[in-house]
Design an enzyme around this catalytic site. Structure first.
Site, PDB file in Angstrom:
ATOM      1  N   GLY A  96      76.816 -88.607   1.432  1.00  0.00           N
ATOM      2  CA  GLY A  96      75.720 -88.039   0.656  1.00  0.00           C
ATOM      3  C   GLY A  96      75.596 -88.739  -0.685  1.00  0.00           C
ATOM      4  O   GLY A  96      76.261 -89.741  -0.962  1.00  0.00           O
ATOM      5  N   LYS A 108      76.979 -90.953  -7.451  1.00  0.00           N
ATOM      6  CA  LYS A 108      77.853 -90.154  -6.599  1.00  0.00           C
ATOM      7  C   LYS A 108      79.041 -89.650  -7.419  1.00  0.00           C
ATOM      8  O   LYS A 108      79.333 -90.144  -8.479  1.00  0.00           O
ATOM      9  CB  LYS A 108      78.353 -90.996  -5.421  1.00  0.00           C
ATOM     10  N   GLY A 109      79.694 -88.636  -6.855  1.00  0.00           N
ATOM     11  CA  GLY A 109      80.886 -88.113  -7.517  1.00  0.00           C
ATOM     12  C   GLY A 109      80.773 -86.657  -7.912  1.00  0.00           C
ATOM     13  O   GLY A 109      81.685 -86.114  -8.536  1.00  0.00           O
ATOM     14  N   GLY A 111      81.216 -84.303  -6.118  1.00  0.00           N
ATOM     15  CA  GLY A 111      82.356 -83.639  -5.466  1.00  0.00           C
ATOM     16  C   GLY A 111      83.689 -84.224  -5.901  1.00  0.00           C
ATOM     17  O   GLY A 111      84.723 -83.937  -5.294  1.00  0.00           O
ATOM     18  N   GLU A 117      85.405 -92.704  -2.128  1.00  0.00           N
ATOM     19  CA  GLU A 117      84.108 -92.985  -1.493  1.00  0.00           C
ATOM     20  C   GLU A 117      83.745 -94.457  -1.683  1.00  0.00           C
ATOM     21  O   GLU A 117      83.284 -95.121  -0.756  1.00  0.00           O
ATOM     22  CB  GLU A 117      83.024 -92.091  -2.101  1.00  0.00           C
ATOM     23  N   LYS A 135      67.060 -85.398  -3.981  1.00  0.00           N
ATOM     24  CA  LYS A 135      67.961 -86.430  -4.512  1.00  0.00           C
ATOM     25  C   LYS A 135      67.255 -87.760  -4.816  1.00  0.00           C
ATOM     26  O   LYS A 135      67.836 -88.635  -5.448  1.00  0.00           O
ATOM     27  CB  LYS A 135      69.098 -86.704  -3.508  1.00  0.00           C
TER      28      LYS A 135
HETATM   29  C1  5RP Z   1      81.065 -86.300  -3.643  1.00  0.00           C
HETATM   30  C2  5RP Z   1      79.737 -86.930  -3.586  1.00  0.00           C
HETATM   31  C3  5RP Z   1      78.715 -86.266  -2.743  1.00  0.00           C
HETATM   32  O1  5RP Z   1      78.248 -87.166  -1.788  1.00  0.00           O
HETATM   33  C4  5RP Z   1      77.572 -85.816  -3.608  1.00  0.00           C
HETATM   34  O2  5RP Z   1      78.089 -84.995  -4.654  1.00  0.00           O
HETATM   35  C5  5RP Z   1      76.520 -85.036  -2.821  1.00  0.00           C
HETATM   36  O3  5RP Z   1      77.070 -83.831  -2.395  1.00  0.00           O
HETATM   37  P1  5RP Z   1      76.231 -82.745  -1.609  1.00  0.00           P
HETATM   38  O4  5RP Z   1      75.975 -83.294  -0.253  1.00  0.00           O
HETATM   39  O5  5RP Z   1      77.126 -81.539  -1.601  1.00  0.00           O
HETATM   40  O6  5RP Z   1      74.959 -82.502  -2.375  1.00  0.00           O
HETATM   41  O7  5RP Z   1      79.462 -87.943  -4.172  1.00  0.00           O
HETATM   42  O8  5RP Z   1      81.909 -86.935  -4.569  1.00  0.00           O
END
Ligand code: 5RP
Length: 237
Positions: A96, A108-109, A111, A117, A135
């Site tokens: 994602g 990204k990041g 999460g 990643e 997004k």
């Molecule tokens: C995790 C990420 C994820 O891909 C990003 O935060 C998107 O997350 P979600 O699918 O929950 O919206 O980079 O480190």
């Protein structure tokens, strides 16, 4: 960027963000190569992909995972997880994004899994990004930029971002700094407009104490499956 619509929702259906994530997670199965190991990202959208992947688990060798959370989910569904050092290369990485621009550059990041990643993305020949349409942006920077740093460098890196107009804050979990899978911390930086993602990633990656900056320009997406009100759009960069 080219784009095509690959599926339509039921007529009159109003799709929730969760349903859009389910649809792009399922749509990503078409990029999984039978008999091979697939790279797997992290996050709520990827969780939908992992759930879908379980339905074809006997057709693949397994996965290389980008976080403890994804590893746990993959294993719970009976999908073997390989260490990144066990593979030469991966055909495809599915993940994602917090933001993606019209050239496939991403932030990204969200999460906190950005370092692993980026490593798995770098091992992979193709990055397939799965995301809902919220997004997609013209210029990266609306979402706070995650940067994984070594704790002793946090203050200096915060000052360096200030010279670029950014305000960095340590990400917290409860009232303590969040600690990543790699034992480091995350700075979330607001106030940036990242007009040249390649130059920005290159510059910030060189600052002492930066482990990983959450701009994915060198490891950008080649394809984005975007969940929209009118179906899953395939963007090709
Ligand atoms: C995790 C990420 C994820 O891909 C990003 O935060 C998107 O997350 P979600 O699918 O929950 O919206 O980079 O480190």
């Amino acid at each position: 960027m080219t784009n095509s619509l690959t599926s339509l929702p039921d007529s009159n259906a109003v799709l929730s963000q969760d349903e859009l994530k389910t649809r792009v997670g399922q749509a990503a199965l078409q990029y999984v190569v039978p008999g091979e190991i697939v790279g797997v990202g992290t996050g709520s959208t990827v969780n939908k992909f992992i759930d879908a992947l379980a339905s074809i688990k006997h057709q693949i060798k397994g996965a290389v995972s980008s976080s403890s959370a994804s590893t746990e989910r993959l294993k719970a569904l009976g999908i073997p997880v390989f260490d990144a050092n066990e593979v030469e290369a991966l055909s495809v990485y599915i993940d994602g994004a917090d933001e993606i621009d019209v050239q496939g550059h991403m932030i990204k990041g969200g999460g906190a899994a950005l370092t692993r990643e980026k490593i798995v993305a770098a091992l992979s020949c193709k990055f397939v990004c799965i995301a809902d349409e919220s997004k997609l942006v013209q210029v990266l920077g609306k979402f706070a930029l995650p940067v994984e740093v070594i704790p002793m460098a946090a203050k200096r890196i915060t000052q360096q971002f200030a010279t670029l107009g950014g305000q960095a804050r340590v990400r917290l979990q409860g009232d303590q700094p969040l600690v990543t899978d790699n034992g480091q911390i995350i700075l979330d930086v607001t106030g940036l407009q990242i007009a040249d993602p390649l130059a920005f990633e290159s510059q910030v990656s060189q600052w002492p104490g930066v482990v990983t900056v959450g701009v994915f320009a060198f490891q950008k997406a080649q394809i984005c499956l975007l969940g929209t009100a009118s179906g899953v759009k395939t963007l090709t960069f």
